[in-house]
Motif scaffolding. Structure first.
Motif, PDB file in Angstrom:
ATOM      1  N   GLY A  66       0.724  -1.236  -0.143  1.00  0.00           N
ATOM      2  CA  GLY A  66      -0.119  -0.090  -0.004  1.00  0.00           C
ATOM      3  C   GLY A  66       1.015   1.393  -0.085  1.00  0.00           C
ATOM      4  O   GLY A  66       0.475   2.260  -0.707  1.00  0.00           O
ATOM      5  N   VAL A  98      -8.328   3.933  -6.290  1.00  0.00           N
ATOM      6  CA  VAL A  98      -9.173   3.882  -5.171  1.00  0.00           C
ATOM      7  C   VAL A  98     -10.169   2.600  -5.352  1.00  0.00           C
ATOM      8  O   VAL A  98     -10.519   1.914  -4.281  1.00  0.00           O
ATOM      9  N   SER A 100     -10.236   0.082  -7.132  1.00  0.00           N
ATOM     10  CA  SER A 100     -10.049  -1.055  -7.097  1.00  0.00           C
ATOM     11  C   SER A 100      -9.407  -1.694  -5.524  1.00  0.00           C
ATOM     12  O   SER A 100      -9.754  -2.723  -4.997  1.00  0.00           O
ATOM     13  N   ALA A 101      -9.081  -0.638  -4.666  1.00  0.00           N
ATOM     14  CA  ALA A 101      -8.701  -0.967  -3.292  1.00  0.00           C
ATOM     15  C   ALA A 101     -10.035  -1.482  -2.407  1.00  0.00           C
ATOM     16  O   ALA A 101     -10.142  -2.465  -1.652  1.00  0.00           O
ATOM     17  N   ASN A 104     -11.322  -4.716  -3.759  1.00  0.00           N
ATOM     18  CA  ASN A 104     -10.742  -5.845  -2.990  1.00  0.00           C
ATOM     19  C   ASN A 104     -11.300  -6.117  -1.615  1.00  0.00           C
ATOM     20  O   ASN A 104     -11.104  -7.331  -1.186  1.00  0.00           O
ATOM     21  N   GLU A 105     -11.124  -5.249  -0.738  1.00  0.00           N
ATOM     22  CA  GLU A 105     -11.648  -5.247   0.453  1.00  0.00           C
ATOM     23  C   GLU A 105     -13.007  -6.057   0.559  1.00  0.00           C
ATOM     24  O   GLU A 105     -13.462  -6.864   1.581  1.00  0.00           O
ATOM     25  N   GLY A 132      -4.834  -8.624  -2.786  1.00  0.00           N
ATOM     26  CA  GLY A 132      -4.745  -7.240  -2.673  1.00  0.00           C
ATOM     27  C   GLY A 132      -3.493  -6.740  -3.580  1.00  0.00           C
ATOM     28  O   GLY A 132      -3.684  -5.796  -4.448  1.00  0.00           O
ATOM     29  N   HIS A 133      -2.346  -7.517  -3.666  1.00  0.00           N
ATOM     30  CA  HIS A 133      -1.126  -6.876  -4.377  1.00  0.00           C
ATOM     31  C   HIS A 133      -1.357  -7.022  -5.685  1.00  0.00           C
ATOM     32  O   HIS A 133      -0.895  -6.220  -6.593  1.00  0.00           O
ATOM     33  N   SER A 136      -3.929  -4.347  -6.952  1.00  0.00           N
ATOM     34  CA  SER A 136      -3.621  -3.005  -6.986  1.00  0.00           C
ATOM     35  C   SER A 136      -2.316  -2.878  -8.047  1.00  0.00           C
ATOM     36  O   SER A 136      -2.433  -1.816  -8.749  1.00  0.00           O
ATOM     37  N   SER A 194      -9.605  -6.747 -11.184  1.00  0.00           N
ATOM     38  CA  SER A 194      -8.914  -5.618 -11.288  1.00  0.00           C
ATOM     39  C   SER A 194      -9.054  -5.271 -12.701  1.00  0.00           C
ATOM     40  O   SER A 194      -9.287  -4.040 -13.196  1.00  0.00           O
TER      41      SER A 194
END
Length: 221
Positions: A66, A98, A100-101, A104-105, A132-133, A136, A194
């Motif tokens: 992050g 933003v 995408s983050a 993901n969550e 998540g990696h 992102s 993503s």
């Protein structure tokens, strides 16, 4: 105008394909039908383990976290705002990264998949699917490639741009498998989720551009 419509159609179709792919992978993960796939890929990736390669993979995982994403994003935002003076592209970039983050969550909370526990080289918390990696990296370097492509006129420059973006995305994803904190299906799912968000965002952006172009034509007639 014709070219813009073609770009719109292409972005929409690719977004749908990514969504279908993610649906397939998420179903397979939920039904535990990816065990053999995951184990085969993990064996191949972790079978290449060496001290030097571990350092390389830790580096790529680090630049995919992050803090580094925020740092790279700040540089891109500065370039878009101060150098190119493209305010609309700046909004697109923020929406992709933003969004995408957040996506993901949300997906992690929906699927609640535990991380791998065997041969974990680094510590990682939270749920595993999707990675998540990976999400992102795909969003960040994907949108950077899209925006810079628009300002790169030579085939060589565009080729280098795409190659570097692909290397960053794939290596960050593989590093998560190598370090034992994600299943390969987590990484594939992250890329697909993503990719869907990225292409959908580009579609909305291009659609907005099309409407602005049509409004300008009306004013000029």
């Amino acid at each position: 105008m014709v070219k813009l419509k073609q770009q719109l159609s292409f972005a929409f179709i690719i977004s749908i394909l990514f969504a279908v792919g993610f649906g397939f992978v998420s179903y397979a993960v939920s039904e535990k039908k990816v065990t053999n796939f995951d184990q085969t890929i993990i064996s191949g990736v972790q079978g290449a383990e060496s001290p030097a390669l571990t350092h390389v993979m830790k580096f790529f995982t680090f630049i995919g976290n992050g803090y580094c994403v925020v740092f790279v994003s700040a540089i891109v935002l500065f370039f878009l705002y101060q150098v190119l003076h493209h305010r609309k592209e700046l909004i697109l970039f923020i929406a992709v990264v933003v969004g995408s983050a957040v996506l993901n969550e949300t997906l992690k909370l929906i699927f609640h998949r535990a991380r791998p526990t065997l041969h974990r080289i680094v510590v990682a918390n939270g749920f595993s699917f999707p990675s998540g990696h990976s999400m992102s990296a795909f969003s960040l370097y994907g949108i950077v490639a899209f925006l810079l492509w628009r300002h790169t006129s030579t085939p060589l420059g565009r080729g280098i741009l795409i190659m570097l973006s692909m290397i960053m995305i794939l290596t960050i994803g593989v590093s998560r498998i190598y370090l034992g904190v994600h299943y390969p299906s987590d990484v594939v799912g992250g890329f697909l989720a993503s990719g869907c968000w990225l292409c959908a965002s580009i579609w909305f952006y291009q659609r907005y551009q099309e409407k602005k172009y049509e409004e300008q034509l009306k004013r000029n007639t």
